[in-house]
Design a protein around this motif. Structure first.
Motif, PDB file in Angstrom:
ATOM      1  N   PHE A  40     -31.414  22.538  19.756  1.00 20.42           N
ATOM      2  CA  PHE A  40     -30.479  21.574  19.195  1.00 20.42           C
ATOM      3  C   PHE A  40     -29.668  22.246  18.093  1.00 20.42           C
ATOM      4  N   LEU A  41     -28.622  21.572  17.647  1.00 19.48           N
ATOM      5  CA  LEU A  41     -27.716  22.121  16.633  1.00 19.48           C
ATOM      6  C   LEU A  41     -27.792  21.287  15.365  1.00 19.48           C
ATOM      7  N   VAL A  42     -27.703  21.967  14.225  1.00 20.35           N
ATOM      8  CA  VAL A  42     -27.613  21.298  12.934  1.00 20.35           C
ATOM      9  C   VAL A  42     -26.389  21.838  12.211  1.00 20.35           C
ATOM     10  N   GLY A  43     -25.499  20.936  11.813  1.00 17.94           N
ATOM     11  CA  GLY A  43     -24.322  21.328  11.046  1.00 17.94           C
ATOM     12  C   GLY A  43     -24.285  20.606   9.712  1.00 17.94           C
ATOM     13  N   VAL A  44     -23.972  21.334   8.628  1.00 15.18           N
ATOM     14  CA  VAL A  44     -23.824  20.714   7.306  1.00 15.18           C
ATOM     15  C   VAL A  44     -22.391  20.953   6.838  1.00 15.18           C
ATOM     16  N   LEU A  45     -21.804  19.920   6.248  1.00 14.98           N
ATOM     17  CA  LEU A  45     -20.400  19.962   5.862  1.00 14.98           C
ATOM     18  C   LEU A  45     -20.179  21.004   4.772  1.00 14.98           C
ATOM     19  N   ALA A  46     -19.274  21.947   5.029  1.00 18.14           N
ATOM     20  CA  ALA A  46     -19.016  23.048   4.096  1.00 18.14           C
ATOM     21  C   ALA A  46     -17.684  22.885   3.373  1.00 18.14           C
ATOM     22  N   GLU A  47     -16.963  21.801   3.646  1.00 18.48           N
ATOM     23  CA  GLU A  47     -15.666  21.551   3.016  1.00 18.48           C
ATOM     24  C   GLU A  47     -15.662  20.160   2.404  1.00 18.48           C
ATOM     25  N   ASN A  48     -14.804  19.966   1.448  1.00 14.93           N
ATOM     26  CA  ASN A  48     -14.681  18.651   0.794  1.00 14.93           C
ATOM     27  C   ASN A  48     -13.800  17.755   1.665  1.00 14.93           C
ATOM     28  N   ARG A  49     -14.434  17.085   2.619  1.00 19.73           N
ATOM     29  CA  ARG A  49     -13.714  16.269   3.598  1.00 19.73           C
ATOM     30  C   ARG A  49     -14.307  14.875   3.622  1.00 19.73           C
ATOM     31  N   ALA A  50     -13.501  13.868   3.289  1.00 18.12           N
ATOM     32  CA  ALA A  50     -13.974  12.487   3.279  1.00 18.12           C
ATOM     33  C   ALA A  50     -14.045  11.906   4.685  1.00 18.12           C
ATOM     34  N   ASP A  51     -13.388  12.553   5.667  1.00 20.90           N
ATOM     35  CA  ASP A  51     -13.340  12.012   7.024  1.00 20.90           C
ATOM     36  C   ASP A  51     -14.435  12.590   7.924  1.00 20.90           C
ATOM     37  N   CYS A  52     -15.376  13.310   7.327  1.00 19.29           N
ATOM     38  CA  CYS A  52     -16.434  13.947   8.120  1.00 19.29           C
ATOM     39  C   CYS A  52     -17.811  13.487   7.640  1.00 19.29           C
ATOM     40  N   HIS A  53     -18.761  13.487   8.549  1.00 19.66           N
ATOM     41  CA  HIS A  53     -20.148  13.222   8.172  1.00 19.66           C
ATOM     42  C   HIS A  53     -20.678  14.380   7.335  1.00 19.66           C
TER      43      HIS A  53
END
Length: 596
Positions: A40-53
């Motif tokens: 499976f894949l795990v992604g963590v948000l690396a940018e300051n984006r309000a439109d992303c989980h």
């Protein structure tokens, strides 16, 4: 497959995950057919984006761990880099310093992802999970996570020291087994594929499973060689030792295939007693020179080498195995060698292809299979037959033991192609004297022997395997041609044991019917639970051998109904074309269904 992804990282994330899981199954089942990898894949948000989980898991639905479990990864990882020894090393060039700072940050994120998985309350029992180093994919740092069955991983010999020190401030992960090296190679490949602009548009990996396992073998050999001698003069040699061993095993000397023992250790290792020391060491990477010297190591003494040089002939005395700084390379035959530590074979290599050593003889399985094949077999007879096989495994040559109910009649029928003897009770001591000649030993379930050197007959078997050799295939033909209860134990020269028939474990019929019931529930629900449906079909495929005709009919009907509904729900999604399940020819419920 849903076209709308709520926890969206990039458009082909489901395709990428499925491709990597298929690739993982092909790789790890080459090592041990019992493996059933999960990816499976795990992604963590690396940018300051309000439109992303904040975090995303693929698959996002009907999975044991959800995206929200990783929401705190970035914050929790912030404190870790300062605890790493490498953080105390300052680089004069700003670009190098920035690159190192980012590497330590991603290392911290990687470790936090692994910790989150390991400590999650719903983590499947007896599963080990490994994550790739995070790769920037659009707005996310994404890791590929591989899950393997813990009991299978631990059933194979392995080392214990999993890090090697480069200097005071830096170390690297050192493979403790061929499986461990294959995990690293798979995750490194997955990270590389993840960094491609078209990740997921293709399928799997650019490297074949066999090619990846060759790289794993080279990595494992390199890590062992580095542990054995960390002399910096060997830079470039550690990585090449695997190829050097393949070259050595491939060459003949005066038309004779090589055999002999090499000890890989630093020059002044305390466990070695020099017998002959060469005035000028010979390069390990001079194949013809090394092959000539191997002739000296086939009569008791071993060649002493490190990853680059051959120093002479030595004897091995007391070795502190917990140091893990001395290894043996045994050249067995043409194109065959093995890597050994403290008497345990870690890896075997045939024609340049690494593999795990044959699993130890499973006495418990043989006892169980004997009672299933020979109804009413006394436990004492079962124990005696197991003792015979245990004795045969210790011999350097392969053999076959045929256990058949009408052994006396069989001995007479095969008299023209066997040495018939007066019936006698065979013991572990006696079995060693009757197995060196070609052919099988023919005994009854009561351990009474009637013939030795038996050449087996039989019709060609549809499940024959030319890669397994003459003994294995002749045993298949023989068992397939007999209705009388019969079990053949094939002992190969490397100590591996095959049981023919190799009875699968028993299952409860109620368990099969429970899974079919769950499939029926999914078919009746307003919206199909895709992940649950896929898991149930995977389970049924894994247990297809046990399905009776009525099971096959019901399963096929339910799958057709659910597939049709999925096509209606998502006309543009993937449609999987499945073959109908069919009963296994000759399946005997009395052998394979456990008592309820």
């Amino acid at each position: 497959m849903d076209t709308a992804i709520e926890h969206f990282m990039w458009g082909f994330q489901p395709h990428f995950r499925i491709g990597q899981e298929v690739h993982a199954k092909a790789i790890f089942r080459l090592l041990d057919e019992r493996f059933d990898p999960e990816v499976f894949l795990v992604g963590v948000l690396a940018e300051n984006r309000a439109d992303c989980h904040i975090a995303c898991v693929e698959p996002e639905n009907d999975f044991w761990i959800l995206s929200e479990a990783f929401d705190g990864v970035i914050e929790a990882a912030k404190l870790l880099p300062a605890t790493y020894p490498e953080s105390r090393v300052l680089h004069s060039h700003p670009r190098v310093q920035n690159s190192e700072t980012e590497r330590l940050r991603r290392r911290a994120i990687h470790e936090t992802i692994c910790k989150t998985i390991a400590e999650h309350r719903t983590k499947p029992e007896r599963m080990l999970y490994f994550a790739s180093f995070p790769v920037k994919r659009d707005a996310y740092l994404v890791s590929t996570v591989l899950g393997l069955q813990e009991d299978i991983v631990n059933s194979h010999p392995h080392l214990h020291i999993d890090r090697a020190q480069i200097h005071e401030y830096r170390s690297f992960k050192s493979a403790v087994s061929l499986i461990d090296a294959a995990i690293t190679e798979f995750l490194t490949d997955a990270a590389s594929e993840l960094g491609r602009p078209d990740a997921g548009e293709g399928f799997g990996s650019s490297r074949s499973p066999a090619e990846l396992l060759r790289s794993a073998g080279a990595r494992f050999t390199m890590d062992c060689a580095y542990k054995a001698d960390r002399d910096l003069d060997l830079i470039g040699c550690w990585q090449r030792l695997f190829d050097a061993c393949n070259d050595l095993a491939s060459l003949k000397y005066e038309q004779v295939a090589g055999s002999g023992r090499l000890i890989v250790a630093r020059r002044e290792h305390p466990a070695l007693r020099p017998a002959i020391t060469f005035g000028r060491p010979v390069s390990v990477h001079n194949p013809r020179g090394a092959r000539k010297l191997l002739e000296l190591a086939s009569r008791g003494l071993a060649l002493h080498i490190n990853a680059g040089l051959i120093f002479g002939l030595v004897e091995l005395s007391e070795y502190a195995a917990d140091q893990e700084d001395l290894f043996e390379v045994n050249v067995l035959d043409h194109h065959r060698w093995e890597l050994v530590h403290a008497g345990h074979t870690l890896m075997q290599v045939r024609s340049g292809q690494p593999q795990l050593p044959a699993r130890p003889f499973d006495a418990a399985k043989l006892r169980t299979d004997l009672t299933r094949v020979f109804a009413g077999l006394p436990p004492s007879d079962g124990d005696r037959l197991v003792a015979l096989v245990e004795a045969a495994v210790t011999e350097k040559h392969g053999t076959m033991l045929v256990v058949i109910e009408d052994a006396a009649q069989e001995a007479q029928r095969l008299a023209s192609q066997a040495t018939v003897i007066e019936p006698c009770s065979v013991t572990p001591e006696l079995i060693k004297h009757v197995t060196p000649i070609d052919g099988a030993v023919l005994v009854g379930p009561d351990c009474v022997c009637y013939a030795i050197g038996v050449i087996l007959d039989g019709l060609a078997a549809p499940d024959g395997n030319p890669a397994r050799g003459a003994r294995f295939n002749s045993a298949l033909r023989y068992v397939g041609a007999h209705e009388s209860p019969c079990l053949v134990i094939v002992v190969s020269e490397d100590g591996g044991v095959d049981l023919i028939p190799d009875l699968k474990p028993t299952v409860r019929r109620s368990e099969i019917e429970r899974v079919i019931g769950e499939l029926q529930v999914i078919a009746s629900e307003p919206k199909i639970r895709r992940r649950s449906f896929s898991d149930l079909v995977d389970w049924i495929e894994g247990h297809a051998f046990y399905l009776l005709p009525e099971h096959c009919g019901k399963v096929n009907e339910l799958i057709h109904v659910i597939d049709a509904r999925l096509a209606q729900e998502d006309p543009s999604g993937f449609q999987i074309v499945r073959n109908d399940f069919t009963p296994t020819p000759g399946f005997d419920p009395a052998l394979y269904y456990a008592a309820e």
